[in-house]
Design an enzyme around this catalytic site. Structure first.
Site, mmCIF file in Angstrom:
data_model
loop_
_atom_site.group_PDB
_atom_site.id
_atom_site.type_symbol
_atom_site.label_atom_id
_atom_site.label_comp_id
_atom_site.label_asym_id
_atom_site.label_seq_id
_atom_site.Cartn_x
_atom_site.Cartn_y
_atom_site.Cartn_z
ATOM 1 N N HIS A 38 10.127 4.967 22.813
ATOM 2 C CA HIS A 38 10.780 5.198 21.388
ATOM 3 C C HIS A 38 11.774 6.368 21.395
ATOM 4 C CE1 HIS A 38 11.625 4.560 17.236
ATOM 5 N NE2 HIS A 38 11.469 5.758 17.194
ATOM 6 N N LEU A 52 44.019 47.698 34.848
ATOM 7 C CA LEU A 52 43.934 46.974 33.364
ATOM 8 C C LEU A 52 43.023 45.586 33.504
ATOM 9 C CD1 LEU A 52 44.846 47.952 30.617
ATOM 10 C CD2 LEU A 52 46.815 46.263 30.653
ATOM 11 N N VAL A 53 43.550 44.640 34.034
ATOM 12 C CA VAL A 53 42.910 43.514 34.187
ATOM 13 C C VAL A 53 41.821 43.488 35.126
ATOM 14 C CG1 VAL A 53 43.102 41.104 34.768
ATOM 15 C CG2 VAL A 53 44.897 42.130 33.749
ATOM 16 N N ILE A 69 6.423 -8.644 18.831
ATOM 17 C CA ILE A 69 5.433 -9.346 19.750
ATOM 18 C C ILE A 69 4.124 -9.177 19.017
ATOM 19 C CG2 ILE A 69 4.295 -8.528 21.999
ATOM 20 C CD1 ILE A 69 7.426 -8.979 22.308
ATOM 21 N N CYS A 74 43.037 40.899 57.092
ATOM 22 C CA CYS A 74 41.964 41.827 56.836
ATOM 23 C C CYS A 74 41.131 41.958 58.153
ATOM 24 C CB CYS A 74 40.799 41.108 55.868
ATOM 25 S SG CYS A 74 40.502 39.467 56.129
ATOM 26 N N ILE A 132 41.770 38.885 43.878
ATOM 27 C CA ILE A 132 42.246 38.258 45.250
ATOM 28 C C ILE A 132 43.085 39.449 45.358
ATOM 29 C CG2 ILE A 132 41.295 36.141 44.990
ATOM 30 C CD1 ILE A 132 44.280 35.382 44.424
ATOM 31 N N ASP A 187 5.968 1.844 14.899
ATOM 32 C CA ASP A 187 6.098 3.135 15.503
ATOM 33 C C ASP A 187 5.040 3.997 15.128
ATOM 34 O OD1 ASP A 187 8.280 1.883 16.964
ATOM 35 O OD2 ASP A 187 9.855 2.734 15.409
ATOM 36 N N GLN A 204 39.979 46.154 35.629
ATOM 37 C CA GLN A 204 38.833 47.027 35.347
ATOM 38 C C GLN A 204 38.236 46.418 33.973
ATOM 39 O OE1 GLN A 204 37.969 50.254 36.493
ATOM 40 N NE2 GLN A 204 36.293 49.946 34.989
ATOM 41 N N LYS A 208 54.514 52.876 53.523
ATOM 42 C CA LYS A 208 53.406 53.343 53.955
ATOM 43 C C LYS A 208 53.189 53.203 55.312
ATOM 44 C CE LYS A 208 50.444 53.398 49.833
ATOM 45 N NZ LYS A 208 49.089 52.623 49.016
ATOM 46 N N GLY A 232 39.586 43.356 48.684
ATOM 47 C CA GLY A 232 40.786 44.545 48.510
ATOM 48 C C GLY A 232 40.150 45.908 49.576
#
Length: 936
Positions: free
Chosen positions: A141, A666-667, A125, A741, A605, A177, A669, A791, A684
């Site tokens: 830019h 285990l898992v 230009i 529940c 869950i 630029d 915790q 139970k 739960g």
């Protein structure tokens, strides 16, 4: 001279959705008064969006100066401007031999612009055009000037390994630029960013906003002119194919930067087996090097490998990267994994329907390549004059007119002739063109008039795999006590690997960067797949949990599908708010809030609704943008693992969802203790919930939501609809075998109707069919597992010892499996164990209350540490509202029970926990609120 040749970076941008991208802060009066007459000099979708948004803000575009039509097709900027009636000029050039063309300059001056706005201008230009307007000219830019001056700024940002990218809007001068800076913005460069991802994620959308903001700053007389420093300035020219060869004697990351910086123009290349091959879609290899077939790469320290994931290359530092696609000298592009495949281009025999599709696609090609007389098998899309804009048009038209087959832009580059494109399309249509096969070691069973296929391993980072220590356990069918299969028993190390995968997916994977609407589409697709597999899912649920099949189909699976669809719709509707603050004047401040995902979330869950509880929590978690590690109940893991398989088919990225079956001690915790988990959602028992809350607090103060035990009261007044009260009262207790529940743990029946109510309940119980849950006529199936059945028997024996009247049931059914008789106790006094503690089984515990003693029965109903749900039956609306206001429970049912809905929040009071599942409120459990205050 001014060279603003940014056209090289205009690739694949049209897949970005159009829309308002303006977000600016201005004084309201100035906003409406200060507008300019603008000339737009530029091209491309970027120019189109800048034009559209400037007009929306009230500025007048008096002329658009863009490039001439190519092959009869106008530039996007010209298209939209011509529709608006804006004067459009398509000069092929502005200068000849370095001198301005007088008639071109005069035509420009005649529009009377006050400011030139130059978004992605690719022409030279003249300065007498640049300086002509009252306010001069501003230019976009794509780099943080003064670094990377020149036309290939984005490419060099990647090639040089910059950690930050960005853009500058500057005032044009006669340098290259080098003009004064008006404003700049920056963003981090991700490890596997490409030119396209940088452009689409930041440079395009934020650049449009910034151009509009810059114009308004000029209109308001507030635009700065900050001289560019020469310190740190750099200029890099446009790369040519001849000097884009990869120097393999460098570290892997440097090689990766070189490849991605040249992707897709002009393309970095190496010599493989003596032939030049161009490399596309590079990424650093994480994890171990996969197995593959060696291939000779010139200049490399060791041979490359052709693996399932692509071409593995090694740097001089021994680290590795992988390349997804390869292109040969004839321009044919293939997946790198197919390098040794001799039958890749084998012709397919098309069916009549596929031939019809092929002719539709031929018509699409003809519409795009209007200059080509006939589209035959050898017609090459790009050699016929197609450009990047045409690639997007082809992909979108095929999606629209050919059954919604999902293609990507790169598919066109990999199948450039009409015949190869049709072959690729048909393979995709048939589902034969999967990038990577998911390997699953199924357990299969022929049952319920179908063959069910059940994954049984841990699901970590998109793959099914054994637990690290190889341990397994048996999951049992409660209908007959038989072992269904052995399931991987996850260890602490497996949890750590799952969390690491989820964190990587959130921090660096596509999930964290994904547009919320695209995230919603993946969740919709997942819901569709669940619906396609609903009979198989319901059958697995019945086998593993003992749920009656018809209930599993309608509720366990049906509501899970509804939940994912509901939260998929929320993905693009999560928003913060603007807040007026006291300091807003005279300092002019704006405060707004943003809702952000938390990061890695853990979900634990229960076993009563294995799939539905997964959906209630994980759908909200994923919709909010988090990744997750989920532990299903140890006794019911199979639908969760089948769900994991469907997430892969839906296209959920690796690492977003991880499933680790195993023990809670285990898992669960380890999840509570893990420092990289930011939220834990648990359903739960109350004692376990307390332990989880303690561990979460001690570890890293992770956010917690708990849905715990219940002893939900149901009050039945003498003015009730007796038929409905009997029917719904039984459902409140015996629904899902009482393993519910919100089950009514204690019924309070007004004295005057008590005996009749019990008589009618017993009559209905005697009609219930107890038996095989897969039998469609069965009403009552087995309890979930043997320990729970035992139970329940003890619970009933204790009730008798305490002096309650056992009206019906109370024993194990004399048949194979874990079946418990539907049970009714009356004369239950408030001090008794069965009046206070939850049975979580098919045991109706009934107490009388005196006629008219509304406040007395309310006091008894609320005399519990639980507060999950409650209910009332009465025809008196005033009494119903009075009771519902005073019942201390998270849910109150009036003249109904168990009527939960995905849009209604669900959660308890007191020791039934806190936090909500379902509804809009559930989203907030998985979001954090950030307040931002800006002074301007």
């Amino acid at each position: 001279m001014l060279d603003i040749c940014h056209g090289k970076v205009n690739r694949n941008v049209s897949r970005l959705f159009a829309g308002s991208l303006l977000s600016q802060i201005t004084d309201l009066e100035a906003y409406y008064q200060n507008k300019l007459k603008l000339a737009l000099i530029g091209q491309s979708l970027f120019g189109q969006e800048v034009y559209t948004n400037l007009r929306k803000q009230g500025h007048k575009v008096v002329g658009v100066f863009t490039v001439p039509d190519k092959d009869g097709k106008a530039d996007p900027l010209a298209v939209v401007a011509e529709k608006d009636g804006t004067p459009v000029f398509k000069f092929p050039r502005w200068r000849v031999k370095g001198k301005p063309i007088p008639e071109v300059v005069e035509a420009y001056k005649a529009v009377g612009a006050e400011l030139n706005v130059m978004p992605f201008c690719s022409q030279f230009i003249p300065m007498n055009v640049i300086d002509f307007p009252k306010h001069g000219s501003i230019i976009y830019h794509p780099s943080i000037l003064p670094r990377h001056r020149g036309a290939s700024a984005i490419n060099w940002t990647l090639i040089e390994g910059d950690k930050k990218a960005g853009f500058s809007i500057f005032w044009a001068d006669d340098g290259l630029d080098t003009g004064p800076i008006l404003l700049q913005q920056e963003c981090p460069v991700e490890p596997n960013d490409t030119v396209d991802t940088l452009y689409n994620r930041f440079l395009f959308p934020e650049g449009i906003k910034a151009m509009v903001e810059a114009v308004q700053l000029i209109a308001d007389g507030k635009a700065p002119k900050i001289p560019q420093s020469e310190e740190g300035a750099s200029y890099e020219g446009i790369q040519k194919k001849s000097n884009a060869k990869v120097n393999m004697a460098q570290p892997a990351e440097v090689i990766h930067n070189w490849i991605r910086g040249h992707d897709k123009v002009p393309g970095a290349w190496v010599v493989i087996d003596g032939k030049p091959v161009t490399l596309y879609s590079s990424s650093m290899l994480s994890g171990s090097v996969p197995a593959g077939q060696p291939v000779e790469v010139e200049g490399a320290s060791q041979p490359g490998l052709i693996a399932k994931s692509g071409l593995i290359l090694f740097g001089s530092d021994g680290k590795a990267l992988q390349v997804k696609n390869l292109q040969f000298e004839d321009r044919n592009m293939i997946p790198a994994s197919k390098y040794f495949s001799s039958d890749e281009d084998a012709s397919l025999d098309l069916t009549d329907d596929e031939k019809e599709m092929a002719e539709k696609i031929r018509a699409i090609w003809k519409g795009i390549l209007s200059n080509v007389p006939v589209i035959d098998d050898t017609t090459d899309f790009f050699k016929s004059g197609a450009a990047s804009m045409d690639v997007v048009r082809l992909v979108e038209e095929v999606k629209q007119k050919c059954g919604g087959v999902q293609l990507q832009n790169e598919d066109v580059y990999m199948a450039t002739t009409f015949q190869s494109f049709i072959q690729m399309f048909v393979r995709r249509l048939r589902g034969e063109d999967q990038e990577e096969e998911l390997l699953i070691d199924y357990v299969t069973k022929d049952v319920n008039n179908m063959t069910v296929k059940m994954p049984h391993q841990c699901f970590i980072n998109g793959n099914f795999e054994d637990a690290e220590d190889g341990k397994t356990y048996n999951t049992v069918n409660p209908t007959d006590g038989s072992v269904i299969c052995k399931v991987s028993y996850a260890s602490v190390a497996d949890v750590d690997r799952a969390v690491s995968a989820a964190k990587e997916a959130f921090d660096n994977g596509p999930w964290g960067k994904m547009n919320p609407r695209d995230r919603g589409q993946l969740l919709y697709r997942l819901a569709d797949l669940m619906e396609e597999h609903q009979e198989e899912l319901a059958t697995i649920e019945t086998l593993d949990s003992g749920a009656v099949y018809t209930l599993a189909l309608k509720t366990h699976v049906g509501m899970s599908i509804q939940t994912f669809r509901y939260f998929a719709g929320w993905c693009d509707k999560i928003q913060g708010s603007t807040i007026p603050i006291n300091q807003a004047r005279p300092n002019r401040n704006l405060t707004f809030t943003k809702k952000e995902p938390l990061g890695v979330c853990a979900i634990v869950i229960p076993w009563n609704y294995p799939l539905m509880m997964l959906a209630w929590k994980s759908a909200a978690c994923l919709a909010a943008g988090n990744t997750l590690v989920l532990k299903p109940a140890q006794v019911t893991p199979l639908t969760a693992l089948k769900f994991a398989e469907l997430t892969v088919k839906a296209g959920i990225p690796k690492g977003v969802i991880n499933i680790v079956p195993g023990s809670g001690g285990l898992v669960g915790q380890r999840m509570s203790d893990h420092p990289d988990i930011r939220k834990l959602g648990f359903t739960g028992s109350t004692p376990i919930g307390k332990q989880i809350m303690k561990s979460c607090a001690v570890s890293n103060l992770k956010k917690v939501s708990l849905e715990l035990g219940g002893k939900s009261p149901l009050i039945i007044f003498s003015d009730c609809d007796m038929d409905k009260a009997v029917r719904m009262g039984m459902s409140s207790v015996y629904f899902n075998k009482g393993e519910n529940c919100i089950a009514a743990g204690r019924l309070f029946v007004e004295e005057s109707i008590h005996d009749e109510y019990i008589r009618r309940v017993v009559e209905e119980i005697k009609k219930m069919k107890i038996g095989d849950p897969l039998d469609r006529s069965t009403d009552h199936g087995p309890q979930n597992h043997k320990a729970h059945l035992d139970k329940l028997v003890e619970y009933c024996e204790l009730g008798v010892k305490e002096g309650a009247t056992l009206v019906y049931g109370g024993r194990q059914v004399d048949r194979q499996g874990f079946f418990m008789e539907p049970t009714v106790f009356t004369d239950v006094e408030d001090h008794m164990f069965i009046a206070k503690e939850e049975s979580f089984g098919p045991v109706m515990v009934v107490s009388k209350f005196k006629d008219g003693d509304v406040d007395g029965v309310l006091s008894r109903a609320n005399n519990t540490e639980f507060g999950l749900a409650s209910g009332v039956f009465t025809r008196d609306i005033n009494k119903a509202m009075y009771v519902s206001e005073r019942l201390e429970a998270g849910t109150v049912f009036v003249n109904t029970y168990n009527k939960t809905d995905v849009a209604a929040p669900f959660g308890g009071f007191k020791q039934s926990g806190f936090g909500k599942d379902l509804g809009e409120e559930a989203l907030h459990e998985y979001l954090r609120t950030k307040a931002v205050t800006v002074e301007y």
